[in-house]
Design a protein around this motif. Structure first.
Motif, PDB file in Angstrom:
ATOM      1  N   LYS A  79       0.837  -1.210   0.000  1.00  0.00           N
ATOM      2  CA  LYS A  79       0.000   0.000   0.000  1.00  0.00           C
ATOM      3  C   LYS A  79       0.868   1.255   0.000  1.00  0.00           C
ATOM      4  CE  LYS A  79      -3.819  -2.247   2.391  1.00  0.00           C
ATOM      5  NZ  LYS A  79      -4.741  -2.211   3.539  1.00  0.00           N
ATOM      6  N   ASP A  80       1.937   1.248   0.796  1.00  0.00           N
ATOM      7  CA  ASP A  80       2.826   2.414   0.866  1.00  0.00           C
ATOM      8  C   ASP A  80       3.490   2.687  -0.479  1.00  0.00           C
ATOM      9  OD1 ASP A  80       2.171   2.658   3.562  1.00  0.00           O
ATOM     10  OD2 ASP A  80       4.075   1.802   4.269  1.00  0.00           O
ATOM     11  N   VAL A  81       3.895   1.618  -1.176  1.00  0.00           N
ATOM     12  CA  VAL A  81       4.544   1.790  -2.480  1.00  0.00           C
ATOM     13  C   VAL A  81       3.538   2.311  -3.510  1.00  0.00           C
ATOM     14  CG1 VAL A  81       5.717   0.592  -4.384  1.00  0.00           C
ATOM     15  CG2 VAL A  81       6.385   0.138  -2.012  1.00  0.00           C
ATOM     16  N   VAL A  82       2.319   1.778  -3.509  1.00  0.00           N
ATOM     17  CA  VAL A  82       1.298   2.271  -4.435  1.00  0.00           C
ATOM     18  C   VAL A  82       1.062   3.762  -4.195  1.00  0.00           C
ATOM     19  CG1 VAL A  82      -1.145   2.128  -5.096  1.00  0.00           C
ATOM     20  CG2 VAL A  82       0.181   0.029  -4.746  1.00  0.00           C
ATOM     21  N   ARG A  83       0.950   4.153  -2.940  1.00  0.00           N
ATOM     22  CA  ARG A  83       0.732   5.578  -2.637  1.00  0.00           C
ATOM     23  C   ARG A  83       1.935   6.427  -3.052  1.00  0.00           C
ATOM     24  NH1 ARG A  83      -2.203   3.346   1.994  1.00  0.00           N
ATOM     25  NH2 ARG A  83      -4.383   3.888   1.645  1.00  0.00           N
ATOM     26  N   ALA A  84       3.139   5.910  -2.837  1.00  0.00           N
ATOM     27  CA  ALA A  84       4.338   6.660  -3.232  1.00  0.00           C
ATOM     28  C   ALA A  84       4.404   6.846  -4.742  1.00  0.00           C
ATOM     29  CB  ALA A  84       5.590   5.937  -2.736  1.00  0.00           C
ATOM     30  N   MET A  85       3.903   5.888  -5.479  1.00  0.00           N
ATOM     31  CA  MET A  85       3.930   5.941  -6.948  1.00  0.00           C
ATOM     32  C   MET A  85       2.844   6.841  -7.525  1.00  0.00           C
ATOM     33  SD  MET A  85       6.337   3.917  -8.244  1.00  0.00           S
ATOM     34  CE  MET A  85       5.678   3.607  -9.883  1.00  0.00           C
ATOM     35  N   THR A  86       1.884   7.235  -6.709  1.00  0.00           N
ATOM     36  CA  THR A  86       0.734   7.999  -7.193  1.00  0.00           C
ATOM     37  C   THR A  86       1.061   9.482  -7.266  1.00  0.00           C
ATOM     38  OG1 THR A  86      -0.752   6.348  -6.236  1.00  0.00           O
ATOM     39  CG2 THR A  86      -1.709   8.502  -6.785  1.00  0.00           C
ATOM     40  N   LYS A  87       1.142   9.978  -8.507  1.00  0.00           N
ATOM     41  CA  LYS A  87       1.424  11.390  -8.740  1.00  0.00           C
ATOM     42  C   LYS A  87       0.213  12.217  -8.319  1.00  0.00           C
ATOM     43  CE  LYS A  87       2.022  12.180 -12.933  1.00  0.00           C
ATOM     44  NZ  LYS A  87       2.437  12.170 -14.316  1.00  0.00           N
ATOM     45  N   ARG A  88       0.465  13.311  -7.624  1.00  0.00           N
ATOM     46  CA  ARG A  88      -0.594  14.226  -7.185  1.00  0.00           C
ATOM     47  C   ARG A  88      -0.853  15.266  -8.258  1.00  0.00           C
ATOM     48  NH1 ARG A  88       1.185  10.374  -3.803  1.00  0.00           N
ATOM     49  NH2 ARG A  88       0.777  10.746  -1.622  1.00  0.00           N
ATOM     50  N   PRO A  89      -2.086  15.744  -8.385  1.00  0.00           N
ATOM     51  CA  PRO A  89      -2.389  16.790  -9.374  1.00  0.00           C
ATOM     52  C   PRO A  89      -1.507  18.026  -9.154  1.00  0.00           C
ATOM     53  CG  PRO A  89      -4.416  15.893  -8.449  1.00  0.00           C
ATOM     54  CD  PRO A  89      -3.277  15.326  -7.640  1.00  0.00           C
ATOM     55  N   GLU A  91       1.624  18.283  -9.117  1.00  0.00           N
ATOM     56  CA  GLU A  91       2.867  18.019  -8.387  1.00  0.00           C
ATOM     57  C   GLU A  91       4.086  18.134  -9.311  1.00  0.00           C
ATOM     58  OE1 GLU A  91       4.143  14.738  -5.169  1.00  0.00           O
ATOM     59  OE2 GLU A  91       3.421  13.912  -7.060  1.00  0.00           O
ATOM     60  N   GLU A  92       5.122  18.767  -8.802  1.00  0.00           N
ATOM     61  CA  GLU A  92       6.377  18.866  -9.538  1.00  0.00           C
ATOM     62  C   GLU A  92       7.077  17.505  -9.529  1.00  0.00           C
ATOM     63  OE1 GLU A  92       7.584  21.463 -11.253  1.00  0.00           O
ATOM     64  OE2 GLU A  92       5.717  22.493 -10.786  1.00  0.00           O
ATOM     65  N   PRO A  93       7.788  17.171 -10.615  1.00  0.00           N
ATOM     66  CA  PRO A  93       8.488  15.879 -10.669  1.00  0.00           C
ATOM     67  C   PRO A  93       9.457  15.656  -9.503  1.00  0.00           C
ATOM     68  CG  PRO A  93       8.475  16.917 -12.828  1.00  0.00           C
ATOM     69  CD  PRO A  93       7.906  17.917 -11.861  1.00  0.00           C
ATOM     70  N   GLU A  94      10.107  16.733  -9.049  1.00  0.00           N
ATOM     71  CA  GLU A  94      11.053  16.595  -7.938  1.00  0.00           C
ATOM     72  C   GLU A  94      10.347  16.113  -6.673  1.00  0.00           C
ATOM     73  OE1 GLU A  94      10.635  19.278  -9.825  1.00  0.00           O
ATOM     74  OE2 GLU A  94      12.574  19.783 -10.723  1.00  0.00           O
ATOM     75  N   ALA A  95       9.147  16.615  -6.414  1.00  0.00           N
ATOM     76  CA  ALA A  95       8.384  16.209  -5.227  1.00  0.00           C
ATOM     77  C   ALA A  95       7.954  14.750  -5.344  1.00  0.00           C
ATOM     78  CB  ALA A  95       7.167  17.113  -5.041  1.00  0.00           C
ATOM     79  N   SER A  96       7.540  14.364  -6.520  1.00  0.00           N
ATOM     80  CA  SER A  96       7.170  12.966  -6.760  1.00  0.00           C
ATOM     81  C   SER A  96       8.376  12.062  -6.529  1.00  0.00           C
ATOM     82  CB  SER A  96       6.649  12.810  -8.193  1.00  0.00           C
ATOM     83  OG  SER A  96       6.387  11.474  -8.491  1.00  0.00           O
ATOM     84  N   ALA A  97       9.521  12.458  -7.049  1.00  0.00           N
ATOM     85  CA  ALA A  97      10.742  11.665  -6.884  1.00  0.00           C
ATOM     86  C   ALA A  97      11.130  11.547  -5.411  1.00  0.00           C
ATOM     87  CB  ALA A  97      11.886  12.276  -7.693  1.00  0.00           C
ATOM     88  N   ARG A  98      11.005  12.617  -4.661  1.00  0.00           N
ATOM     89  CA  ARG A  98      11.344  12.561  -3.224  1.00  0.00           C
ATOM     90  C   ARG A  98      10.452  11.551  -2.497  1.00  0.00           C
ATOM     91  NH1 ARG A  98      12.009  18.109  -3.927  1.00  0.00           N
ATOM     92  NH2 ARG A  98       9.915  18.572  -3.144  1.00  0.00           N
ATOM     93  N   ARG A  99       9.166  11.543  -2.820  1.00  0.00           N
ATOM     94  CA  ARG A  99       8.235  10.612  -2.174  1.00  0.00           C
ATOM     95  C   ARG A  99       8.587   9.165  -2.551  1.00  0.00           C
ATOM     96  NH1 ARG A  99       4.130  12.635  -3.974  1.00  0.00           N
ATOM     97  NH2 ARG A  99       3.781  11.195  -5.670  1.00  0.00           N
ATOM     98  N   ILE A 100       8.914   8.954  -3.825  1.00  0.00           N
ATOM     99  CA  ILE A 100       9.301   7.610  -4.280  1.00  0.00           C
ATOM    100  C   ILE A 100      10.567   7.153  -3.558  1.00  0.00           C
ATOM    101  CG2 ILE A 100      10.208   6.352  -6.282  1.00  0.00           C
ATOM    102  CD1 ILE A 100       8.144   8.067  -7.955  1.00  0.00           C
ATOM    103  N   LEU A 101      11.545   8.039  -3.461  1.00  0.00           N
ATOM    104  CA  LEU A 101      12.802   7.678  -2.797  1.00  0.00           C
ATOM    105  C   LEU A 101      12.616   7.417  -1.299  1.00  0.00           C
ATOM    106  CD1 LEU A 101      15.208  10.155  -4.606  1.00  0.00           C
ATOM    107  CD2 LEU A 101      15.153   7.655  -4.842  1.00  0.00           C
TER     108      LEU A 101
END
Length: 151
Positions: A79-89, A91-101
């Motif tokens: 569940k945590d990985v699915v949420r980390a992979m979910t891009k927010r409306p 959202e900047e790519p850098e923020a998405s990458a930080r959440r994934i990392l």
């Protein structure tokens, strides 16, 4: 305690949720999900990460809800990985990458996702402008995630 969903069950849910969807080249979307799941497996990912690969776009695409994920018979890690992979409306790519990392295992799922998205055969089916734009987008995300060309 609730029995966890098998990978076959997760795959069936993902295929049903994305039924009728196509990718940018007009191919059934489930082909992408299958390729990402196989990419995770071939990179040594656990069953929990393979399950997350099947579901990685479900929330973002709106085909499954947060409530469904909360109640699903999946591990918290999946569940945590699915949420980390979910891009927010918006959202900047850098923020998405930080959440994934920040989510253990999410980088591996994203690596498999990017590898399939950037597959030259898939990109060749698109118009030149779209292919170029997506190639740049995927390369930027790879850089944000610290991925080497061979990853």
């Amino acid at each position: 305690m609730q029995q966890k969903m098998s990978l076959d069950e997760v795959e069936a849910v993902a295929r049903a949720a994305h039924a009728g969807q196509t990718d940018k080249a007009g191919r059934p979307y489930a082909e992408h999900l299958s390729a990402v799941a196989e990419g995770v497996r071939s990179r040594g990912g656990s069953d929990e990460l393979v399950a997350a690969a099947w579901l990685h776009d479900a929330l973002e695409d709106g085909v499954l809800s947060e409530e469904w994920l909360d109640a699903a018979a999946l591990t918290q890690h999946t569940k945590d990985v699915v949420r980390a992979m979910t891009k927010r409306p918006g959202e900047e790519p850098e923020a998405s990458a930080r959440r994934i990392l920040a989510a253990p295992g999410a980088r591996l799922v994203k690596t498999a996702d990017l590898a399939h998205n950037a597959d030259p055969h898939r990109l060749a089916a698109l118009d030149e402008h779209t292919a170029r734009r997506l190639t740049q987008k995927y390369a930027a995300m790879r850089k944000h995630l610290g991925l080497a060309p061979a990853d």
